[in-house]
Motif scaffolding. Structure first.
Motif, PDB file in Angstrom:
ATOM      1  N   ARG A 188      -4.321  18.851  22.545  1.00  0.00           N
ATOM      2  CA  ARG A 188      -3.159  19.495  23.156  1.00  0.00           C
ATOM      3  C   ARG A 188      -3.613  20.660  24.027  1.00  0.00           C
ATOM      4  O   ARG A 188      -4.486  21.424  23.645  1.00  0.00           O
ATOM      5  CB  ARG A 188      -2.200  19.987  22.082  1.00  0.00           C
ATOM      6  CG  ARG A 188      -1.442  18.868  21.376  1.00  0.00           C
ATOM      7  CD  ARG A 188      -0.453  19.456  20.379  1.00  0.00           C
ATOM      8  NE  ARG A 188       0.354  18.429  19.765  1.00  0.00           N
ATOM      9  CZ  ARG A 188       0.003  17.740  18.682  1.00  0.00           C
ATOM     10  NH1 ARG A 188      -1.168  17.992  18.123  1.00  0.00           N
ATOM     11  NH2 ARG A 188       0.796  16.821  18.174  1.00  0.00           N
ATOM     12  N   GLN A 189      -2.965  20.767  25.192  1.00  0.00           N
ATOM     13  CA  GLN A 189      -3.349  21.812  26.133  1.00  0.00           C
ATOM     14  C   GLN A 189      -2.111  22.298  26.861  1.00  0.00           C
ATOM     15  O   GLN A 189      -1.198  21.520  27.161  1.00  0.00           O
ATOM     16  CB  GLN A 189      -4.366  21.257  27.134  1.00  0.00           C
ATOM     17  CG  GLN A 189      -5.015  22.285  28.028  1.00  0.00           C
ATOM     18  CD  GLN A 189      -6.069  21.652  28.918  1.00  0.00           C
ATOM     19  OE1 GLN A 189      -5.846  20.618  29.548  1.00  0.00           O
ATOM     20  NE2 GLN A 189      -7.246  22.260  28.966  1.00  0.00           N
ATOM     21  N   ASP A 190      -2.070  23.573  27.135  1.00  0.00           N
ATOM     22  CA  ASP A 190      -0.953  24.149  27.880  1.00  0.00           C
ATOM     23  C   ASP A 190      -0.877  23.488  29.250  1.00  0.00           C
ATOM     24  O   ASP A 190      -1.876  23.408  29.962  1.00  0.00           O
ATOM     25  CB  ASP A 190      -1.168  25.654  28.028  1.00  0.00           C
ATOM     26  CG  ASP A 190       0.075  26.374  28.556  1.00  0.00           C
ATOM     27  OD1 ASP A 190       0.722  25.850  29.484  1.00  0.00           O
ATOM     28  OD2 ASP A 190       0.382  27.454  28.033  1.00  0.00           O
ATOM     29  N   ARG A 191       0.308  23.004  29.630  1.00  0.00           N
ATOM     30  CA  ARG A 191       0.479  22.321  30.920  1.00  0.00           C
ATOM     31  C   ARG A 191       0.062  23.208  32.084  1.00  0.00           C
ATOM     32  O   ARG A 191      -0.395  22.726  33.117  1.00  0.00           O
ATOM     33  CB  ARG A 191       1.948  21.909  31.110  1.00  0.00           C
ATOM     34  CG  ARG A 191       2.378  20.751  30.244  1.00  0.00           C
ATOM     35  CD  ARG A 191       3.881  20.554  30.354  1.00  0.00           C
ATOM     36  NE  ARG A 191       4.281  20.333  31.729  1.00  0.00           N
ATOM     37  CZ  ARG A 191       4.410  19.129  32.280  1.00  0.00           C
ATOM     38  NH1 ARG A 191       4.127  18.050  31.585  1.00  0.00           N
ATOM     39  NH2 ARG A 191       4.812  19.001  33.533  1.00  0.00           N
ATOM     40  N   ARG A 192       0.216  24.506  31.942  1.00  0.00           N
ATOM     41  CA  ARG A 192      -0.090  25.428  33.033  1.00  0.00           C
ATOM     42  C   ARG A 192      -1.580  25.598  33.261  1.00  0.00           C
ATOM     43  O   ARG A 192      -2.006  26.140  34.268  1.00  0.00           O
ATOM     44  CB  ARG A 192       0.553  26.784  32.753  1.00  0.00           C
ATOM     45  CG  ARG A 192       2.076  26.750  32.749  1.00  0.00           C
ATOM     46  CD  ARG A 192       2.653  28.022  32.200  1.00  0.00           C
ATOM     47  NE  ARG A 192       2.283  28.212  30.803  1.00  0.00           N
ATOM     48  CZ  ARG A 192       2.719  29.224  30.058  1.00  0.00           C
ATOM     49  NH1 ARG A 192       3.517  30.135  30.569  1.00  0.00           N
ATOM     50  NH2 ARG A 192       2.350  29.336  28.782  1.00  0.00           N
ATOM     51  N   GLY A 210      -3.799  23.327  33.847  1.00  0.00           N
ATOM     52  CA  GLY A 210      -4.373  22.376  34.795  1.00  0.00           C
ATOM     53  C   GLY A 210      -4.672  23.005  36.142  1.00  0.00           C
ATOM     54  O   GLY A 210      -5.746  22.808  36.714  1.00  0.00           O
TER      55      GLY A 210
END
Length: 223
Positions: free
Chosen positions: A184-188, A190
């Motif tokens: 899981r990774q914060d969408r921001r 990228g």
């Protein structure tokens, strides 16, 4: 697989799946393995373990087709529990405002058969197939019949325009082999890593169709 109920030890007409898969099982000598799978893994409802699995999923892949069999696969996502189990053989998921095409619901209007694939990419690396029959209902009807609010509890800040009710006819495991483990990774994050923003014209279709733009390959002879 088809939607003919669990294997009950009787003749081929009682087997789950399509005639095509039964023919290939005989042709490729996999019938015994298939019978074991039907007998041990295929059910016509959601077991308590399946219900718990669905309740913590954040995404689902939805397969539908129109009256002529033309298929479409779509993606749905939300917070854990956005797909809700109403009964062991019934679940419901929200349809939010999208691009206005309404491909999945349009198919359901013509052909109620639906397939859903849930995959846990993060923890257990396992999947769940759910096949059944779908109907479309309004947010008002979902609230009245099933006690579901059209916003907040399902996805904060998003309003469900419609809900899709699925009568479960077949459910079975998708084994963990080859399922990648994701993080899981914060969408921001990228953009911070220099990743190209996934905007509306990510694949360049709008640019290709812009006035005065000659599509690539135009005028070329077929090879």
């Amino acid at each position: 697989m088809g939607q003919h109920g669990p294997y009950d030890g009787q003749g081929e007409e009682h087997l789950p799946g399509s005639r095509g898969e039964h023919v290939l099982q005989s042709l490729f000598a996999t019938r015994e393995r298939a019978l074991r799978f039907y007998d041990r893994q295929v059910v016509d409802h959601l077991t308590p373990e399946m219900q718990e699995f669905v309740a913590r999923q954040e995404m689902a892949f939805i397969g539908t087709s129109d009256a002529e069999g033309n298929c479409d696969t779509s993606f749905r996502a939300g917070p854990p529990g956005f797909v809700r189990v109403l009964e062991p053989a019934k679940l419901i998921y929200p349809e939010f405002r999208g691009n206005g095409v309404l491909a999945s619901m349009g198919n359901i209007l013509e052909n109620p058969h639906i397939s859903m694939l849930f995959i846990d990419f993060y923890d257990d690396l396992v999947g769940l197939h759910v096949n059944g029959s779908a109907t479309i209902t309004t947010a008002y009807d979902a609230a009245r019949r099933h006690g579901l609010a059209d916003e907040d509890r399902t996805a904060p800040g998003r309003r469900a325009d419609r809900w899709v009710v699925v009568e479960v006819e077949e459910a079975y495991i998708h084994c963990s082999k080859h399922i990648p483990r994701l993080v899981r990774q914060d969408r921001r994050s990228g953009a911070a890593q220099g990743r190209r923003p996934a905007g509306e014209d990510y694949f360049g279709v709008a640019r290709m169709r812009a006035p005065g733009k000659e599509p690539e390959g135009a005028g070329r002879s077929a090879e």
